[in-house]
Scaffold this motif. Structure first.
Motif, short mmCIF file in Angstrom:
data_model
loop_
_atom_site.label_atom_id
_atom_site.label_comp_id
_atom_site.label_asym_id
_atom_site.label_seq_id
_atom_site.Cartn_x
_atom_site.Cartn_y
_atom_site.Cartn_z
N ILE A 95 0.85 -1.19 0.00
CA ILE A 95 0.00 0.00 0.00
C ILE A 95 0.89 1.23 0.00
CG2 ILE A 95 -0.20 -0.07 2.52
CD1 ILE A 95 -3.04 1.07 2.23
N ALA A 96 0.52 2.24 -0.80
CA ALA A 96 1.31 3.46 -0.91
C ALA A 96 0.42 4.67 -0.66
CB ALA A 96 1.95 3.56 -2.29
N ILE A 97 1.00 5.70 -0.02
CA ILE A 97 0.27 6.92 0.34
C ILE A 97 0.84 8.08 -0.45
CG2 ILE A 97 -0.52 8.35 2.25
CD1 ILE A 97 0.53 6.09 4.13
N MET A 98 -0.03 8.84 -1.12
CA MET A 98 0.44 9.94 -1.94
C MET A 98 -0.71 10.91 -2.21
SD MET A 98 0.75 7.77 -5.48
CE MET A 98 1.60 6.46 -4.61
N GLY A 99 -0.38 12.09 -2.73
CA GLY A 99 -1.40 13.04 -3.12
C GLY A 99 -1.91 12.75 -4.53
N ARG A 100 -3.16 13.10 -4.78
CA ARG A 100 -3.76 12.85 -6.09
C ARG A 100 -3.17 13.77 -7.14
NH1 ARG A 100 -7.95 15.42 -8.80
NH2 ARG A 100 -8.87 14.17 -10.47
N ASP A 101 -2.85 13.21 -8.29
CA ASP A 101 -2.38 13.98 -9.44
C ASP A 101 -3.51 14.02 -10.46
OD1 ASP A 101 -1.22 15.06 -11.66
OD2 ASP A 101 0.56 13.80 -11.62
N PRO A 102 -4.11 15.19 -10.73
CA PRO A 102 -5.24 15.26 -11.68
C PRO A 102 -4.88 14.75 -13.07
CG PRO A 102 -5.03 17.30 -10.42
CD PRO A 102 -3.80 16.50 -10.13
N ASN A 103 -3.61 14.77 -13.43
CA ASN A 103 -3.19 14.33 -14.77
C ASN A 103 -2.78 12.87 -14.82
OD1 ASN A 103 -3.63 16.84 -15.97
ND2 ASN A 103 -1.58 17.56 -15.47
N ARG A 104 -2.92 12.15 -13.71
CA ARG A 104 -2.50 10.76 -13.68
C ARG A 104 -3.40 9.93 -14.59
NH1 ARG A 104 -3.36 9.46 -8.43
NH2 ARG A 104 -1.34 10.29 -7.81
N LYS A 105 -2.81 9.08 -15.42
CA LYS A 105 -3.58 8.22 -16.30
C LYS A 105 -4.22 7.08 -15.52
CE LYS A 105 -0.75 9.15 -20.41
NZ LYS A 105 0.12 8.55 -21.45
N THR A 106 -5.43 6.70 -15.93
CA THR A 106 -6.14 5.60 -15.27
C THR A 106 -5.44 4.28 -15.59
OG1 THR A 106 -8.23 6.78 -15.47
CG2 THR A 106 -8.35 4.41 -15.06
N ASP A 107 -5.27 3.47 -14.55
CA ASP A 107 -4.64 2.15 -14.71
C ASP A 107 -5.48 1.15 -13.92
OD1 ASP A 107 -3.09 -0.14 -14.73
OD2 ASP A 107 -1.20 0.91 -14.40
N ASP A 108 -6.13 0.22 -14.62
CA ASP A 108 -7.00 -0.74 -13.96
C ASP A 108 -6.26 -1.65 -12.98
OD1 ASP A 108 -9.12 0.26 -15.35
OD2 ASP A 108 -9.04 -1.24 -16.94
N ARG A 109 -4.94 -1.71 -13.10
CA ARG A 109 -4.17 -2.57 -12.20
C ARG A 109 -4.02 -1.97 -10.81
NH1 ARG A 109 0.99 -2.99 -16.00
NH2 ARG A 109 0.43 -0.77 -16.07
N ILE A 110 -4.29 -0.66 -10.69
CA ILE A 110 -4.13 0.04 -9.42
C ILE A 110 -5.49 0.52 -8.92
CG2 ILE A 110 -3.02 1.94 -8.21
CD1 ILE A 110 -1.04 -0.11 -9.18
N THR A 111 -5.78 0.26 -7.66
CA THR A 111 -7.00 0.77 -7.02
C THR A 111 -6.63 1.97 -6.15
OG1 THR A 111 -8.12 -1.37 -6.99
CG2 THR A 111 -8.84 0.25 -5.35
N TRP A 112 -7.44 3.02 -6.27
CA TRP A 112 -7.21 4.25 -5.50
C TRP A 112 -8.34 4.45 -4.51
CZ3 TRP A 112 -2.72 6.81 -6.32
CH2 TRP A 112 -2.03 6.54 -7.52
N LYS A 113 -7.98 4.91 -3.32
CA LYS A 113 -8.98 5.30 -2.32
C LYS A 113 -8.55 6.62 -1.70
CE LYS A 113 -10.87 0.80 -0.99
NZ LYS A 113 -12.21 1.12 -1.52
N THR A 114 -9.46 7.60 -1.70
CA THR A 114 -9.17 8.89 -1.07
C THR A 114 -9.33 8.73 0.44
OG1 THR A 114 -9.90 10.14 -3.00
CG2 THR A 114 -9.88 11.30 -0.88
N ILE A 115 -8.31 9.12 1.20
CA ILE A 115 -8.37 8.96 2.65
C ILE A 115 -8.76 10.25 3.36
CG2 ILE A 115 -6.91 6.92 2.84
CD1 ILE A 115 -4.52 8.71 3.31
#
Length: 301
Positions: free
Chosen positions: A142-162
């Protein structure tokens, strides 16, 4: 429901109701009945039937993708529950960008270790790109980071806003003393702007802020990490746009002040966790996620 989903997936994979029935050791009418029940329950057509042939309808294609994930997770339940029973030992591989590792992680980790004292936690820090690569390869759970609005969607990665935190413009008292309150677009030409390279999630936020307010940054210093921008601002290098929680301690001791600027009050930054979609999270990872979903607390006075 799980039995019917399993039957549905076997029909899709075998290519016919007859072959699916043989594989499942069921009669063909029984297989047909389960599919019909599933269609009624979900209120969606799963197959287009023509004579003795049945092809997947659009709803069936969607369900097949979802059903595979549901059945995979269901089959992993014994392992997950076994991990829950054996949680007295183990290691959690965690990744975090530097600024959040300094500001948000310590308090969360203290509570997590208190709840699970025999779980070891390995923490890796790095850029967003480095952490996402580690998640994809399985080096980090699990990795913690800020959201990048320009980040490309990747189905291999699940994102959850904390949590979501405001972005604020800060500078040292020495720099702020020479600026009016609030500052105008022309004032930005007189001061150094500590900006972000395209590698930073805050690159887009700062550029959008400048475009909306028609700002011209004549003098710039570019960094990759908000933690570096914060440190430079404290040393009177210039003004920096940072997360409020990152600047909270420096604001409290007076080494930084918030700089008022029209248009800077409505910027919100989503802080997220990322994990591999198919591998998911272990029990320790889920428990850490629950702890992370509490926003950073203000220091007690």
């Amino acid at each position: 429901m799980l039995d019917r989903l399993h039957t549905f997936c076997v029909v899709v994979e075998e290519g016919s109701f007859r072959k699916a029935a043989a594989k499942l050791f069921l009669s063909q009418p029984s297989v047909s009945q389960q599919i019909a029940q599933l269609e009624r329950q979900l209120q969606v057509k799963l197959f287009d039937r023509s004579g003795h042939r049945a092809t997947l309808a659009p709803g069936g294609k969607t369900l097949y993708a979802l059903a595979q994930e549901i059945l995979t997770r269901a089959r992993s339940l014994p392992e997950v529950l076994a991990e829950y029973r054996d949680l007295s030992t183990g290691t959690l591989e965690l990744g975090v960008v530097v600024d959040l590792g300094i500001t948000h992680l310590p308090g969360v980790l203290k509570k997590f270790i208190g709840a699970f004292p025999l779980i070891n936690v390995n923490i890796a820090s790095g850029s967003v790109e480095v952490l996402l690569d580690a998640v994809e390869k399985g080096a980090i759970e699990i990795a913690i980071m800020g959201r990048d609005p320009n980040r490309k969607t990747d189905d291999r990665i699940t994102w959850k806003t904390i949590f979501t935190e405001p972005l604020i413009l800060v500078g040292s008292p020495n720099v702020a003393a020479f600026l009016p309150v609030p500052i105008s677009a022309d004032d930005f030409e007189k001061v150094v702007c500590i900006g972000y390279s395209h590698k930073s999630p805050l690159y887009t936020f700062l550029n959008d802020f400048a475009l909306r307010n028609q700002l011209k940054f004549e003098r710039k210093v570019l960094v990759d990490e908000p933690a570096i921008a914060l440190s430079l601002a404290e040393q009177s290098v210039g003004l920096a746009l940072v997360g409020e929680s990152s600047a909270r301690e420096a604001l409290g001791r007076g080494s930084l002040v918030a700089v008022e600027c029209p248009g800077a009050d409505d910027m919100q930054w989503e802080i997220q966790v990322a994990y591999h979609t198919h591998r998911g999270l272990g029990y320790a990872g889920w428990m850490l996620l629950r702890h992370l979903q509490t926003p950073p607390e203000s220091p007690e006075e």
